[in-house]
Scaffold this motif. Structure first.
Motif, PDB file in Angstrom:
ATOM      1  N   GLU A  72      41.449  41.865  29.117  1.00 46.74           N
ATOM      2  CA  GLU A  72      40.727  41.227  30.215  1.00 46.74           C
ATOM      3  C   GLU A  72      39.825  40.102  29.701  1.00 46.74           C
ATOM      4  O   GLU A  72      39.710  39.043  30.324  1.00 46.74           O
ATOM      5  N   ARG A  93      44.958  36.960  38.256  1.00 50.50           N
ATOM      6  CA  ARG A  93      45.520  38.231  37.797  1.00 50.50           C
ATOM      7  C   ARG A  93      45.960  39.047  38.999  1.00 50.50           C
ATOM      8  O   ARG A  93      45.324  39.024  40.048  1.00 50.50           O
ATOM      9  N   ARG A 116      47.071  43.136  39.600  1.00 50.01           N
ATOM     10  CA  ARG A 116      47.178  44.457  38.979  1.00 50.01           C
ATOM     11  C   ARG A 116      48.243  45.261  39.714  1.00 50.01           C
ATOM     12  O   ARG A 116      48.095  45.607  40.879  1.00 50.01           O
ATOM     13  N   ASP A 139      49.602  44.719  34.290  1.00 51.29           N
ATOM     14  CA  ASP A 139      48.998  43.546  34.899  1.00 51.29           C
ATOM     15  C   ASP A 139      49.896  42.322  34.763  1.00 51.29           C
ATOM     16  O   ASP A 139      50.710  42.233  33.840  1.00 51.29           O
TER      17      ASP A 139
END
Length: 284
Positions: free
Chosen positions: A197, A207, A209, A227
């Motif tokens: 991260e 991003r 998830r 991710d």
């Protein structure tokens, strides 16, 4: 080319209409080997002048295989799904080598080319905005896996007062040791995730998830992070190298970086009127 009564219009992606896009489509084949065609929507124009023309990359598919009831049945057929997914992916990847593309969800279909063009026109501004975000970007995936924690071997005969003296106590000790080892690996995975991260905050622009994968997709390893990152092309190699270097030393943890891909994880749902294979209009 208009759609016949026996076919539907299947949409793979949206992209700016350019000569390179036309050339790329001419060299591609889609689902069931059908030619890849372009359906266009004219720009609305405005005070700043007309924006670039957009197009849907499409092909014609059999109505009996892609109408609403048929799709419900096909989604239970893993072999059919795999073949369609491969064809969809091949078209998107073929186009993305020549243009910025916005992939649409698999099995996005319209009654005919005219309705596909109308849907593109209705969402023109949203598509232009999202394509601007994707220009000169690609997708990378980052997955973190845990190796299976081995069961400690049976202890030998007790040799001191602190050792287990019964089979029950020995079993509990083995289970405790296994639990402690597993907790240590999870702690390593958490540190690896925090490291990824931190690196992504420097190199990636967005991003997504995804849920952790399970079952046959992961084998004996446990997937704990799945991710997707949208990375500017100028940062792509630095992002991959930084993640691989920084996470390589975590014990019991495997970090996998995949890509670059077309930005599948950043697709925009067809939110305006989607014209289903039954002729009804529904919210996507």
């Amino acid at each position: 080319m208009s759609t016949s009564e026996d076919t539907l219009t299947y949409v793979y992606a949206a992209a700016p209409l350019t000569a390179r896009l036309r050339d790329a489509c001419a060299a591609l084949r889609g689902i069931y080997g059908a030619p890849v065609l372009l359906v266009t929507a004219p720009p609305a124009g405005g005070p700043a002048g007309p924006p670039p023309l957009l197009a849907f990359a499409t092909s014609h598919v059999p109505r009996h295989d892609f109408n609403e009831s048929a799709l419900k049945n096909h989604f239970e057929d893993l072999e059919w799904l795999e073949n369609v997914a491969r064809a969809h992916h091949a078209v998107v990847e073929g186009l993305s080598a020549h243009a910025t593309v916005l992939p649409l969800r698999m099995a996005t279909v319209y009654q005919d080319d005219d309705r596909a063009g109308r849907a593109l026109a209705e969402q023109y501004d949203a598509f232009v905005e999202r394509l601007a975000q994707l220009t000169a970007h690609t997708e990378f995936g980052v997955k973190i896996y845990l190796a299976p924690t081995p069961t400690p071997p049976d202890a030998g005969p007790a040799t001191d007062a602190g050792a287990a003296t019964t089979p029950g106590k020995a079993y509990l000790q083995r289970r405790r040791a296994q639990h402690n080892a597993q907790e240590a690996v999870y702690a390593q995975a958490q540190r690896a995730a925090e490291t990824v991260e931190a690196i992504a905050s420097r190199y990636a622009s967005q991003r997504v998830r995804h849920p952790a994968q399970r079952g046959a997709l992961t084998g004996p390893a446990e997937n704990v992070l799945n991710d997707a990152y949208l990375v500017p092309d100028a940062n792509a190699e630095q992002f991959r190298a930084a993640v691989e270097e920084a996470t390589g030393a975590f014990d019991g943890v495997r970090v996998e970086v995949t890509g670059p891909w077309a930005p599948y994880s950043f697709v925009m749902p067809v939110a305006a009127l989607e014209h289903s294979a039954t002729g009804e209009e529904r919210d996507s």
